[in-house]
Design an enzyme around this catalytic site. Structure first.
Site, PDB file in Angstrom:
ATOM      1  N   CYS A  54      -2.297  18.106  30.468  1.00 12.81           N
ATOM      2  CA  CYS A  54      -3.357  18.699  31.294  1.00 12.81           C
ATOM      3  C   CYS A  54      -4.520  17.761  31.571  1.00 12.81           C
ATOM      4  O   CYS A  54      -5.369  18.063  32.400  1.00 12.81           O
ATOM      5  CB  CYS A  54      -3.898  19.941  30.598  1.00 12.81           C
ATOM      6  SG  CYS A  54      -4.622  19.516  29.009  1.00 12.81           S
ATOM      7  N   CYS A  59      -2.032  22.579  23.240  1.00 13.13           N
ATOM      8  CA  CYS A  59      -3.484  22.397  23.075  1.00 13.13           C
ATOM      9  C   CYS A  59      -3.850  22.164  21.611  1.00 13.13           C
ATOM     10  O   CYS A  59      -4.805  21.444  21.319  1.00 13.13           O
ATOM     11  CB  CYS A  59      -4.243  23.605  23.603  1.00 13.13           C
ATOM     12  SG  CYS A  59      -3.742  24.102  25.252  1.00 13.13           S
TER      13      CYS A  59
END
Ligand code: FES
Length: 166
Positions: free
Chosen positions: A33, A107
């Site tokens: 990302c 994440c």
């Protein structure tokens, strides 16, 4: 989608910011990302002569899960010995938050990797031996950072070209 604990850490993150007197910093980026995190550790020797992470903080440009995992990894590592902190995994961080949605599991890697890198940099600067597992993880992270920087460079170049053409 997110657990209450994730939302709580996102809304009221712990140990956020930059330590003024840190011993080492770890920087990592997420290739998926493009989010980036800096993690600062202060290492001191306790009464038993063990090296402990006496203070820790972080700065993260990232999503809700990235902020919550940054906050959680700082809670998990604070007060731990270097060996205990090395053993903290992405899964430990996600588990402590009550889990993350599958699409957000990557994440949690950002936070645990940044801790890994801060410890790696601390040991390297002190001329100390690097445990094999830490070295392997560092090599993988360094490779991802290089790919991320290449991707950003191409992006910035294309923006520049678009700007010139506009
Ligand atoms: S989407 Fe980037 S770290 Fe979560």
């Amino acid at each position: 989608m997110y657990t209450e604990k994730v939302i709580e850490h996102f809304r009221h993150p712990h140990n956020q910011g930059k330590l003024p007197d840190y011993s080492a910093v770890g920087k990592v980026g997420n290739i998926v990302c493009g989010d980036v995190m800096w993690l600062y550790i202060k290492v001191d020797v306790d009464e038993q002569g063990r090296e402990v992470i006496s203070d820790i903080s972080w700065e993260t440009f990232g999503c809700t899960a990235a902020i919550a995992t940054s906050s959680m990894v700082s809670d998990l590592a604070k007060g731990k010995t270097i060996e205990e902190a090395i053993a903290i995994t992405n899964k430990d961080v996600a588990d402590e938050l009550g889990g993350l949605p599958p699409v957000k599991l990557h994440c949690s890697a950002l936070a645990a990797d940044a801790l890994n890198e801060a410890i790696y940099n601390y040991l390297t600067a002190a001329g100390r031996e690097i445990p094999a597992a830490l070295e392997r993880r560092h090599a993988h992270i360094a490779d991802e950072m290089e790919r991320l920087e290449r991707r950003y460079a191409a992006f910035l170049e294309s923006q520049e070209e678009a700007h010139k053409g506009g």
